[in-house]
Design a protein around this motif. Structure first.
Motif, mmCIF file in Angstrom:
data_model
loop_
_atom_site.group_PDB
_atom_site.id
_atom_site.type_symbol
_atom_site.label_atom_id
_atom_site.label_comp_id
_atom_site.label_asym_id
_atom_site.label_seq_id
_atom_site.Cartn_x
_atom_site.Cartn_y
_atom_site.Cartn_z
ATOM 1 N N ARG A 20 0.840 -1.205 0.000
ATOM 2 C CA ARG A 20 0.000 0.000 0.000
ATOM 3 C C ARG A 20 0.870 1.248 0.000
ATOM 4 O O ARG A 20 0.622 2.195 -0.750
ATOM 5 C CB ARG A 20 -0.931 0.007 1.209
ATOM 6 C CG ARG A 20 -1.976 1.132 1.172
ATOM 7 C CD ARG A 20 -2.632 1.344 2.518
ATOM 8 N NE ARG A 20 -1.697 1.813 3.526
ATOM 9 C CZ ARG A 20 -1.263 3.080 3.608
ATOM 10 N NH1 ARG A 20 -1.655 3.990 2.746
ATOM 11 N NH2 ARG A 20 -0.413 3.428 4.556
ATOM 12 N N GLN A 23 2.233 1.790 -3.426
ATOM 13 C CA GLN A 23 1.243 2.345 -4.349
ATOM 14 C C GLN A 23 1.018 3.829 -4.087
ATOM 15 O O GLN A 23 0.935 4.627 -5.023
ATOM 16 C CB GLN A 23 -0.072 1.577 -4.250
ATOM 17 C CG GLN A 23 -1.076 2.032 -5.287
ATOM 18 C CD GLN A 23 -2.370 1.244 -5.241
ATOM 19 O OE1 GLN A 23 -2.661 0.570 -4.272
ATOM 20 N NE2 GLN A 23 -3.153 1.342 -6.295
ATOM 21 N N THR A 26 4.032 5.778 -5.284
ATOM 22 C CA THR A 26 4.045 5.782 -6.742
ATOM 23 C C THR A 26 3.058 6.801 -7.284
ATOM 24 O O THR A 26 3.384 7.564 -8.204
ATOM 25 C CB THR A 26 3.733 4.380 -7.287
ATOM 26 O OG1 THR A 26 4.710 3.464 -6.780
ATOM 27 C CG2 THR A 26 3.760 4.350 -8.798
ATOM 28 N N MET A 46 2.231 3.090 -12.697
ATOM 29 C CA MET A 46 1.102 3.077 -11.760
ATOM 30 C C MET A 46 0.342 1.753 -11.854
ATOM 31 O O MET A 46 -0.091 1.212 -10.829
ATOM 32 C CB MET A 46 0.175 4.267 -12.062
ATOM 33 C CG MET A 46 -0.790 4.587 -10.969
ATOM 34 S SD MET A 46 0.043 5.076 -9.462
ATOM 35 C CE MET A 46 -0.924 4.157 -8.296
ATOM 36 N N ALA A 49 2.369 -0.858 -9.888
ATOM 37 C CA ALA A 49 2.267 -0.650 -8.434
ATOM 38 C C ALA A 49 0.888 -1.064 -7.928
ATOM 39 O O ALA A 49 0.765 -1.685 -6.862
ATOM 40 C CB ALA A 49 2.548 0.807 -8.087
ATOM 41 N N SER A 50 -0.152 -0.741 -8.681
ATOM 42 C CA SER A 50 -1.508 -1.133 -8.293
ATOM 43 C C SER A 50 -1.665 -2.649 -8.330
ATOM 44 O O SER A 50 -2.321 -3.234 -7.459
ATOM 45 C CB SER A 50 -2.543 -0.492 -9.222
ATOM 46 O OG SER A 50 -2.513 0.905 -9.107
ATOM 47 N N TYR A 53 -0.161 -4.300 -5.217
ATOM 48 C CA TYR A 53 -1.056 -4.162 -4.060
ATOM 49 C C TYR A 53 -2.277 -5.075 -4.204
ATOM 50 O O TYR A 53 -2.670 -5.754 -3.243
ATOM 51 C CB TYR A 53 -1.488 -2.707 -3.902
ATOM 52 C CG TYR A 53 -2.357 -2.447 -2.697
ATOM 53 C CD1 TYR A 53 -1.937 -2.809 -1.423
ATOM 54 C CD2 TYR A 53 -3.587 -1.830 -2.827
ATOM 55 C CE1 TYR A 53 -2.724 -2.572 -0.311
ATOM 56 C CE2 TYR A 53 -4.386 -1.579 -1.724
ATOM 57 C CZ TYR A 53 -3.952 -1.958 -0.469
ATOM 58 O OH TYR A 53 -4.741 -1.723 0.625
#
Length: 142
Positions: A20, A23, A26, A46, A49-50, A53
């Motif tokens: 988290r 994210q 980022t 992005m 990174a998402s 998570y």
């Protein structure tokens, strides 16, 4: 009942919190990148990174009662690690592009260091969870 700070260990769900933080960091940094790089770099960064998570959250929500569910959890952790490595490569590309024009690199001095620390920490946590899961779930029924 409290535990002394010196006696505390890492939480078993720390890998979700670190993902988290990755994210959030980022997102904060991608909003600073010049807009012309949005579709070529920051959107992919992005997305990775998402995905990290999302994958660790999905893995953490599985409480295996058989080998199939343990494999599903393992698959999510493997996918999270793969996305983490892809994120690292994309960040290297972004750093290279931003370094070509030092005016664009202002404000990112510490950002790449924080990204690196979060990626290393998350990779270690995912590896540790996979190792502990292997020992914990080896005797589950088929």
């Amino acid at each position: 009942m409290s535990v002394y700070k010196s006696k505390r260990g890492a939480s078993s769900a720390q890998f979700v919190e670190t993902a988290r933080k990755l994210q959030v960091h980022t997102l904060e940094q991608c909003l600073k990148v010049p807009k012309r790089y949005t579709f070529y770099l920051t959107q992919k960064i992005m997305d990775h990174a998402s995905a990290v998570y999302d994958e660790v959250t999905m893995a953490n929500s599985i409480f295996p009662i058989n080998q199939h569910e343990a494999q599903l959890r393992r698959d999510h952790l493997i996918a999270a690690n793969a996305k983490l490595q892809a994120l690292d490569r994309q960040l290297g590309l972004l750093a290279g592009v931003l370094w070509k024009n030092p005016e664009n690199f202002k404000g990112f001095d510490n950002a790449f260091t924080v990204w690196g620390e979060l990626i290393i920490e998350e990779a270690k946590l995912i590896s540790g969870i996979r190792r502990s899961d292997r020992a914990r779930y080896k005797n589950l029924p088929e």
